[in-house]
Design an enzyme around this catalytic site. Structure first.
Site, PDB file in Angstrom:
ATOM      1  N   CYS A   1     -13.478 -24.248  -4.315  1.00 57.55           N
ATOM      2  CA  CYS A   1     -13.485 -23.418  -4.652  1.00 57.55           C
ATOM      3  C   CYS A   1     -15.656 -22.761  -4.820  1.00 57.55           C
ATOM      4  O   CYS A   1     -16.187 -22.234  -4.013  1.00 57.55           O
ATOM      5  CB  CYS A   1     -13.460 -23.156  -6.060  1.00 57.55           C
ATOM      6  SG  CYS A   1     -11.865 -23.337  -6.500  1.00 57.55           S
TER       7      CYS A   1
HETATM    8  C1  BEZ Z   1     -10.591 -26.686  -4.544  1.00 60.63           C
HETATM    9  O1  BEZ Z   1     -11.222 -25.967  -5.781  1.00 60.63           O
HETATM   10  O2  BEZ Z   1     -10.991 -27.770  -4.238  1.00 60.63           O
HETATM   11  C2  BEZ Z   1      -9.654 -26.972  -5.214  1.00 60.63           C
HETATM   12  C3  BEZ Z   1      -9.180 -26.660  -6.805  1.00 60.63           C
HETATM   13  C4  BEZ Z   1      -8.014 -27.031  -7.730  1.00 60.63           C
HETATM   14  C5  BEZ Z   1      -7.170 -28.199  -6.445  1.00 60.63           C
HETATM   15  C6  BEZ Z   1      -7.167 -28.592  -5.198  1.00 60.63           C
HETATM   16  C7  BEZ Z   1      -8.549 -28.160  -4.660  1.00 60.63           C
END
Ligand code: BEZ
Length: 211
Positions: free
Chosen positions: A45
């Site tokens: 994210c």
């Molecule tokens: C991420 O943004 O890295 C992420 C968020 C939730 C689950 C897996 C990855």
């Protein structure tokens, strides 16, 4: 009920990292991209929001505003934005909706319980300047989005909203487009003065008409 292409994007009021937003008022005459991410302070994210931040000029050139969403609070968003700015070498200025009560997430069907009942999936809604939904895409949490592809799709959506054309597979802005099947051969000269190529009766291409 889930949302479908052509539906009016439901309006909502929400707290965001840049203050309260009434979605339809915030959109104004612009197109919009509303996209959810699972959670603040997560790696994928962080790269996604940094990427959208760096593409702000490209979105603005297309009259598109972007707005992100997660179920975290405004305070969390504001703290996380500092990290995004630092690690992604940018300055996030677009709003991130705080949706701790799942109000917007449920309105837009961004919670997919078989993936997680606590976090939003990576939903993308492109909304036209008529407030109608033009595109819906859903990615799982583990896959970061390709926002260059989103710009490519917006170019196609804005072109095909104004001309009787469609864009072929892997089309990029500037390449030839396909003439809509509803246009008869004898109407083409008036509509597409740059000429056309007839490959099959149903497959006719023409230079991109808005260039
Ligand atoms: C991420 O943004 O890295 C992420 C968020 C939730 C689950 C897996 C990855």
């Amino acid at each position: 009920m889930s949302l479908r292409l052509g539906d009016i994007a439901p309006n909502f009021k929400a707290q965001t990292s840049t203050g309260e937003v009434d979605f339809h008022n915030w959109l104004g005459e612009s197109w919009g991209v509303l996209f959810s991410h699972p959670a603040d302070f997560t790696p994928v994210c962080t790269t996604e929001l940094g990427t959208v931040s760096k593409l702000q000029e490209a979105f603005a050139k297309r009259n598109v505003k972007t707005i992100a969403l997660s179920v975290d609070s405004v305070e969390s968003h504001l703290e996380w934005i500092k990290d995004i700015n630092e690690t992604q070498n940018t300055e996030v200025t677009f709003p991130i909706i705080a949706d701790p009560d799942f109000e917007v997430s449920k309105l837009y069907d961004m919670i997919h319980p078989n993936a997680s009942d606590k976090f939003t999936v990576r939903s993308v809604f492109v909304i036209g300047n008529d407030k109608k939904i033009k595109l819906i895409i859903t990615y799982p949490a583990s896959t970061g989005r390709n926002f260059d592809e989103l710009i490519r799709v917006i170019d196609s959506l804005q072109l095909t909203a104004n001309y009787s054309v469609a864009t072929p597979a892997n089309w990029r802005n500037g390449e030839d487009v396909v003439i809509a099947p509803v246009i008869k051969d004898d109407e083409i000269a008036a509509k597409f003065p740059k000429g056309y190529t007839k490959i099959k009766s149903y497959l006719r291409t023409t230079p991109q008409p808005n260039l």
